[in-house]
Design a protein around this motif. Structure first.
Motif: not given
Length: 434
Positions: A18, A103, A108, A110-112, A114-115, A150, A217
């Motif tokens: 990051d 995205i 990103q 992990r967010p993909l 999860i969603v 996703c 995930i």
């Protein structure tokens, strides 16, 4: 055996971080050390298979849903209207994937996941409560489609930095996850629908997704972050003749293949060759044979090139679809299901390799692949809903002759387009890798 590269021990390789805006830059001297033929590679293949298994496996299960909805136990609609549920679902897998790409490029992953997991599970829970056509269209067509979309991009994109060789085989192995899902989910549906009813059968399928999707995930990770976020559109693609011809050929192939995916189960039942229960097994039979259809051609393409593989896959698929016109028994329809599953899945596994090979500027691979799959989603609409319209064009009887002719001719047309593409790229040289 290639040496496994320890990322932490390589000071010149900027890892995903990051705090490091330049993360993802791989020096030229180290590109060849990306792991391949070793145990770690096989672990990564298994790891990246998980995201693609449940969503695509659920999508190709729709043939059994089509068969069940046709019975009128839940709602009364025409074959064409019912097929819109599956067509919209699959279209949104590709369309959402085009949006999910940028995205993913931002790191990103992990967010993909999860969603996507939430939408997939929530869509099934809402579908289990549906009593009307429009409700199923929203729950299964839209919510499940967006969730699977996703998950679709990460399941392919996360593995590419792990391979410098045999990428075709890697993608093929990962794609078998959806074939396995395409066997497991229909078998669950078939064996529970009469015992527990539609509601609890769909809920259990949702719980299976909820139980399996936390695995990717937890363990999936991006090895390196892309050097930059890709654009949504590449205008130069519309002036790239081979690329556009490839999309058109894949579009025709998807139209033909999804005719079989959606209607082969109903065909076996309505012709009287199989009982309503037994006909549902045509979908897992088709999907089980696709395991080899997704691995062997991709493995061969590492040596011959993807275009040389997709051509001999296109023509047999069209011929087998037309052979459904001559089927007169249960054994015959099972044979066509097996051959269709093997040959048609070349259209599922090889397009990513085709788009990579046809993109000269490799920095635009993500953009062009996203654009291509969004357009290919339209092929699903013409395949499922279009063939449904042909099937019921005469209100007095189902036009199976027109339906299989529709699917077979489209697929043969795809083969002709791929042949033209190969001549465009390599001329008439037979031994040319392309």
């Amino acid at each position: 055996m290639s040496r496994i590269m320890d990322i932490d021990s390589q000071p010149n390789l900027k890892c995903l971080s990051d705090s490091d805006p330049t993360a993802g830059t791989v020096p030229e001297t180290q590109k060849a050390t990306v792991p391949n033929d070793n145990v770690a590679e096989k672990q990564d293949q298994g790891q990246t298979s998980h995201p693609g298994a449940p969503p695509d496996g659920i999508v190709v299960t729709f043939g059994d849903y089509q068969n069940f909805y046709e019975s009128g136990q839940l709602f009364a609609q025409t074959s064409s209207n019912i097929s819109w549920i599956g067509s919209i679902q699959t279209f949104l897998v590709f369309a959402t994937g085009a949006v999910a790409g940028p995205i993913f490029d931002r790191g990103q992953l992990r967010p993909l996941l999860i969603v996507g997991t939430f939408c997939l599970v929530f869509g099934h829970m809402m579908l289990s409560l549906c009593k009307e056509y429009w409700q199923a269209l929203l729950a299964q067509g839209s919510m499940v489609g967006i969730g699977a979309g996703c998950l679709f991009v990460p399941s392919l994109a996360v593995m590419q930095p792990y391979f410098s060789r045999h990428l075709g085989l890697a993608i093929g192995i990962a794609a078998t996850g959806s074939s396995i899902g395409g066997v497991v989910y229909p078998v669950i549906f078939i064996n529970l629908i009469d015992r527990l009813g539609f509601g609890w059968t769909v809920r259990i399928m949702g719980f299976v997704s909820l139980g399996t999707l936390p695995i990717p995930i937890t363990i999936s990770k991006m090895r390196v972050k892309p050097a930059g976020v890709r654009k949504m559109f590449d205008l130069s693609a519309f002036f790239d003749g081979p690329y556009l011809l490839c999309i058109f050929a894949c579009f025709l192939g998807y139209t033909g293949c999804y005719t079989a995916f959606y209607y082969i189960s109903l065909y076996g039942k309505m012709r009287g060759w199989m009982s309503p229960h037994a006909s549902l097994y045509l979908v897992p039979i088709l999907n089980s044979s696709s395991i080899l259809g997704r691995t062997i051609p991709n493995w061969v393409s590492d040596w011959t090139g993807p275009t040389n593989v997709v051509i001999p896959g296109s023509f047999p698929t069209g011929v087998v679809l037309l052979c459904n016109l001559a089927v007169r028994s249960e054994a015959g329809i099972i044979c066509t299901a097996i051959f269709t599953g093997f040959s048609s899945d070349i259209f599922i596994a090889t397009p990513p390799l085709l788009f990579v090979a046809l993109t000269k500027d490799k920095s635009k691979i993500g953009t062009r692949m996203g654009m291509a799959f969004a357009l290919l989603g339209l092929g699903v609409l013409t395949g499922g809903s279009g063939s449904g319209g042909v099937l019921q064009r005469n209100p007095d009887h189902l036009d199976w002759t027109g339906t299989w002719t529709y699917g077979g001719v489209f697929t043969l047309g795809s083969g002709v387009c791929f042949l033209i593409l190969r001549i465009w790229l390599a001329g008439l040289r037979i031994n040319k890798r392309v």
